[in-house]
Every structure is written in structure tokens, then in C-alpha cells.
Write a protein that holds these residues in place. Structure first.
Motif, PDB file in Angstrom:
ATOM      1  N   LEU A 143      -3.215 -11.175  -4.715  1.00  0.00           N
ATOM      2  CA  LEU A 143      -3.967 -11.058  -5.969  1.00  0.00           C
ATOM      3  C   LEU A 143      -5.410 -11.514  -5.806  1.00  0.00           C
ATOM      4  CD1 LEU A 143      -1.310 -12.381  -8.517  1.00  0.00           C
ATOM      5  CD2 LEU A 143      -2.329 -10.103  -8.529  1.00  0.00           C
ATOM      6  N   ALA A 144      -5.626 -12.442  -4.875  1.00  0.00           N
ATOM      7  CA  ALA A 144      -6.962 -12.995  -4.659  1.00  0.00           C
ATOM      8  C   ALA A 144      -7.759 -12.213  -3.631  1.00  0.00           C
ATOM      9  CB  ALA A 144      -6.853 -14.456  -4.220  1.00  0.00           C
ATOM     10  N   ALA A 145      -7.203 -11.143  -3.082  1.00  0.00           N
ATOM     11  CA  ALA A 145      -7.945 -10.300  -2.142  1.00  0.00           C
ATOM     12  C   ALA A 145      -9.129  -9.663  -2.872  1.00  0.00           C
ATOM     13  CB  ALA A 145      -7.026  -9.229  -1.567  1.00  0.00           C
ATOM     14  N   ALA A 204      -3.656  -1.859  -4.043  1.00  0.00           N
ATOM     15  CA  ALA A 204      -4.532  -2.942  -4.492  1.00  0.00           C
ATOM     16  C   ALA A 204      -5.201  -2.588  -5.816  1.00  0.00           C
ATOM     17  CB  ALA A 204      -5.588  -3.227  -3.423  1.00  0.00           C
ATOM     18  N   VAL A 205      -5.593  -1.328  -5.971  1.00  0.00           N
ATOM     19  CA  VAL A 205      -6.200  -0.871  -7.230  1.00  0.00           C
ATOM     20  C   VAL A 205      -5.201  -1.010  -8.375  1.00  0.00           C
ATOM     21  CG1 VAL A 205      -7.026   1.163  -8.490  1.00  0.00           C
ATOM     22  CG2 VAL A 205      -7.880   0.699  -6.186  1.00  0.00           C
ATOM     23  N   ARG A 206      -3.977  -0.545  -8.155  1.00  0.00           N
ATOM     24  CA  ARG A 206      -2.940  -0.633  -9.190  1.00  0.00           C
ATOM     25  C   ARG A 206      -2.696  -2.084  -9.581  1.00  0.00           C
ATOM     26  NH1 ARG A 206      -0.125   3.123  -5.386  1.00  0.00           N
ATOM     27  NH2 ARG A 206      -0.523   5.228  -6.152  1.00  0.00           N
ATOM     28  N   ALA A 227      -3.018  -6.141 -13.584  1.00  0.00           N
ATOM     29  CA  ALA A 227      -3.254  -7.558 -13.892  1.00  0.00           C
ATOM     30  C   ALA A 227      -4.382  -7.718 -14.904  1.00  0.00           C
ATOM     31  CB  ALA A 227      -3.598  -8.316 -12.601  1.00  0.00           C
ATOM     32  N   GLY A 228      -5.490  -7.017 -14.686  1.00  0.00           N
ATOM     33  CA  GLY A 228      -6.628  -7.121 -15.602  1.00  0.00           C
ATOM     34  C   GLY A 228      -6.309  -6.612 -16.993  1.00  0.00           C
ATOM     35  N   SER A 229      -5.591  -5.499 -17.069  1.00  0.00           N
ATOM     36  CA  SER A 229      -5.238  -4.923 -18.370  1.00  0.00           C
ATOM     37  C   SER A 229      -4.258  -5.812 -19.121  1.00  0.00           C
ATOM     38  CB  SER A 229      -4.641  -3.520 -18.182  1.00  0.00           C
ATOM     39  OG  SER A 229      -5.593  -2.648 -17.605  1.00  0.00           O
ATOM     40  N   LEU A 230      -3.279  -6.383 -18.393  1.00  0.00           N
ATOM     41  CA  LEU A 230      -2.296  -7.263 -19.034  1.00  0.00           C
ATOM     42  C   LEU A 230      -2.962  -8.517 -19.586  1.00  0.00           C
ATOM     43  CD1 LEU A 230       0.635  -7.969 -19.712  1.00  0.00           C
ATOM     44  CD2 LEU A 230       0.854  -8.951 -17.413  1.00  0.00           C
ATOM     45  N   VAL A 231      -3.798  -9.172 -18.779  1.00  0.00           N
ATOM     46  CA  VAL A 231      -4.499 -10.382 -19.244  1.00  0.00           C
ATOM     47  C   VAL A 231      -5.397 -10.056 -20.428  1.00  0.00           C
ATOM     48  CG1 VAL A 231      -6.192 -12.148 -18.615  1.00  0.00           C
ATOM     49  CG2 VAL A 231      -4.396 -11.520 -16.992  1.00  0.00           C
ATOM     50  N   SER A 232      -6.118  -8.944 -20.363  1.00  0.00           N
ATOM     51  CA  SER A 232      -7.008  -8.548 -21.458  1.00  0.00           C
ATOM     52  C   SER A 232      -6.221  -8.313 -22.751  1.00  0.00           C
ATOM     53  CB  SER A 232      -7.778  -7.276 -21.077  1.00  0.00           C
ATOM     54  OG  SER A 232      -8.642  -7.519 -19.994  1.00  0.00           O
TER      55      SER A 232
END
Length: 389
Positions: A284-286, A358-360, A365-370
Motif C-alpha cells: 500500500l505504501a509503494a 497497483a492502480v486498482r 483504497a482512495g475511494s473507500l477512505v474518501s
């Protein structure tokens, strides 16, 4: 029973719920014993040929280039309707969401580039976190009911529509392969015929849609991304015919349920299948997934909220009626739900499985947190806020 089903599908959140279900199914398939079959089916080649000329593509590209052209046709119909007869017709209605949309594209791109600039391959994906998924964002807002003022819902819709326009321009300008002038010149023929039909006031839309299909093939062959043919076709459909009816409006309403409940879920099913086997925090931190995640979460919040705050404080605009700053911040967070368009732009950038995985991961992750941040902020924000400057 049928009436209950119709009521369920008519709900504002229905499209978002179906999209979530398709995403969950994709994740299950990609992380089960069916993973190999799932990948194999998506890479099956389908060929349509006439003599020695034809198109041969894996199933996933037929979905991304073909079905998504219909998605972009609907986006084009909505844009034309809003520009000619809707909220985008009045410049004063466009200023605040327009500046917010611009800020919401610039800030995520800059954050993405800050993490990927040293990698020539990855930095080309700067546009991935700049998009907002209308279906998901509107679905979350619908779940909140009257807690979100109508004017704020309108602000989000306008922002998302302008965001789509920005994405279309980005795809046209930055995602064009090596041009083939012959096919590009040939593509002008169906465009000219569609323009002629519109000028003559022809009320039947079937011939224009057939010309749009021809345009799609020629644009695909030319090197320009084929989905743009859908947008171009939409702008040559009449808003009013000689009988006083609206062919554009009729097609928009006819297509909307198929796009929301069939095309976009199929796209999600084909593109959201990220393998979680052996996934660690280090993954996730890549740089690539982290750049996308932070671009969607922080970039959208900084860009949308920051641009709106600056415009209002400078006295150049007012907050939507009945809206407070906390509510606006919640909407800025929801703008970070980039799902459909972000995955689509990601597929234009990367072909290798490792990069796309990696894109997925970053987009999910970004969409879920948002979505969670936006929902929580809007849920906790005062129900009736005073309009501010």
C-alpha cells in the motif's frame, strides 16, 4: 413485488449500490480459485472482420473501448443538455463548482507527481486521481437524505459533470497513441454527415447513432481514444426536433438505466479485480498506489475545498444556500471517490498486470477512505447551517 423493485432501482443510491456489488464480486473472483479463469476470460480475443480488415481485441478492451463509449455517449448527452438547457447554461451557476472542479484536478495531479516524478513510467498516470465518480458520490449523498441541502447536492452534481468534461479533455489531449492521418481524415466524413443531419433538423436519431458507430471504428483505428466518439456523437443529437420533442432527452433517459445497472457494473467487474494475496502495508505504501490514494483523499479535499474557500473569501462567490463550511468539506471529501473514471484512465496508462494491480489498489483504497470521510463529516455536520461567505 414489481413496483417495489422499480422503486428500489429508481432510488438515487441504486446505481452506486450495484456498482459496489460488482466491485465486491470482482474482488472475490480475483482472490478465489476462479482467479485464473477470471483473468483468462477477460483476455479472450474477440474478432470482428470484413475480409482482411477488422478489429481483434481481448474482451477487457472491448469493454473498456466499446462499452465505455456508450458510457461516454451518455456523459456527452448530459453535458449538452446542461450546457443548452440546464445549470451550465448560466455562467453564475458554473463559477463556484467550476473553480472547485479545476482545483480538484490540479491538486491531486500535483500530489501524484510528487510521489512518482522520479519514475518516467509511473508519472504518466498523473490524471488517475483527478476524476470523480458521479454514481458513487451521489449514492453516498442519497444515503444521507435531508442532511445534505438541495443546493449542495446541485453543487456536487455540477462539479462532477465539469470534472467529467475535464477528464474528456485530458483523454483527448494526453492519451492519444501514434496518429494515423488517413483514418483521422476518414473520421471527418461521419462527423460531417452528423453535422449536416443536425443542421437540416432531422428528427430520427438512429442514422446519427449508426454514423457514431462508424466514427468509433475510425477513431479507434486513428490512434485517438475511441471513447471520445461517444461524446462527439452526443453533441450532434438534437435537443428539439420539428415536432417539439427532445430526441436527446429521450435517449439520455433511455440509456441511463442501462449505463448505471449494466455497463458501469460490467466495467467494474472487469477492472476492479485486484489480487489481495500476500498484500502487506508495504504494498500500500509503494509509490504508485500511495500516490493515487493520497491524490484522491488529500488532493481532492485540498483542491475542491481550498479553491472554494478562496473564491468565497475573496467575495467572488457565495456558498450554496443552506450550506456551512463543514458540509462543503464533506462534499470535497466525497469528490475523492474516483472509482470508474480513475480505473478507466489507469487502463489507458498501464498494460502490465503489476502496474494495473497497483492502480486498482490505490483507486479502491482512495475511494473507500474518501467515501467514509465524506459520509462521516456530512453525517455529523449541523443539519441546518447558515449560508456563509
Amino acid at each position: 413485488m414489481l413496483k417495489r423493485i422499480e422503486t428500489l432501482f429508481a432510488h438515487e443510491a441504486a446505481g452506486g449500490v450495484v456498482l459496489i456489488m460488482a466491485t465486491v464480486v470482482a474482488l472475490i473472483l480475483a482472490n478465489s480459485e476462479l482467479a485464473a479463469l477470471y483473468t483468462q476470460v477477460l483476455h479472450l480475443k474477440f474478432t470482428i472482420a470484413l475480409g482482411e480488415t477488422g478489429l481483434s481485441k481481448p474482451l477487457i478492451l472491448w469493454i473498456n473501448d466499446g462499452l465505455m463509449a456508450i458510457f461516454f455517449l451518455l456523459v456527452g448527452l448530459e453535458l449538452k443538455h446542461e450546457l443548452r438547457a440546464g445549470r451550465l447554461r448560466t455562467p453564475s451557476n458554473v463559477v463556484l463548482p467550476g473553480v472547485a472542479a479545476l482545483g480538484g484536478m490540479i491538486a491531486p495531479a500535483l500530489i501524484y507527481l510528487a510521489f512518482t516524478w522520479s519514475d518516467p513510467l509511473h508519472r504518466t498516470g498523473w490524471a488517475i486521481p483527478t476524476a470523480t465518480d458521479i454514481a458513487f458520490a451521489v449514492g453516498v449523498v442519497a444515503l444521507l437524505g435531508p442532511r445534505v441541502p438541495p443546493a449542495l447536492k446541485l453543487f456536487l452534481l455540477t462539479l462532477a459533470i465539469l470534472d467529467d468534461l475535464g477528464a474528456i479533455l485530458v483523454i483527448a489531449l494526453f492519451y492519444t497513441a501514434t496518429l494515423k492521418p488517413v483514418y483521422l481524415a476518414l473520421a471527418l466524413i461521419p462527423v460531417a454527415l452528423m453535422a449536416l443531419r443536425l443542421w437540416l433538423g432531422a428528427h430520427r436519431i438512429a442514422p446519427t447513432l449508426i454514423l457514431g458507430a462508424v466514427l468509433w471504428v475510425l477513431v479507434l483505428k486513428s490512434g485517438v481514444h475511441a471513447t471520445l466518439a461517444g461524446v462527439i456523437t452526443a453533441f450532434f443529437l438534437p435537443i428539439r426536433d420539428r415536432f417539439g420533442k427532445s430526441p436527446l432527452h429521450a435517449l439520455e433517459h433511455g440509456l441511463a438505466p442501462y449505463v448505471a445497472f449494466l455497463i458501469v457494473p460490467i466495467f467494474a467487474l472487469a477492472n476492479a479485480g485486484v489480487s489481495l494475496n500476500g498484500l502487506t502495508l508495504a504494498d500500500l505504501a509503494a509509490p504508485l498506489p500511495l500516490a493515487i490514494t493520497l491524490g484522491l483523499v488529500l488532493g481532492k479535499q485540498i483542491g475542491v475545498f481550498g479553491a472554494t474557500f478562496a473564491l468565497v473569501k475573496l467575495g467572488l462567490a457565495r456558498l450554496p444556500e443552506g450550506t456551512g463550511w463543514l458540509q462543503l468539506y464533506g462534499i470535497a471529501a466525497l469528490a475523492g471517490i474516483g472509482f470508474t473514471m480513475s480505473l478507466f484512465i489507469g487502463s489507458l496508462n498501464f498494460e502490465a498486470d503489476a502496474e494495473m494491480n497497483a492502480v486498482r489498489l490505490g483507486v479502491l483504497a482512495g475511494s473507500l477512505v474518501s467515501a467514509l470521510v465524506g459520509f462521516a463529516v456530512l453525517r455529523l455536520a449541523p443539519h441546518r447551517a447558515k449560508t456563509g461567505r
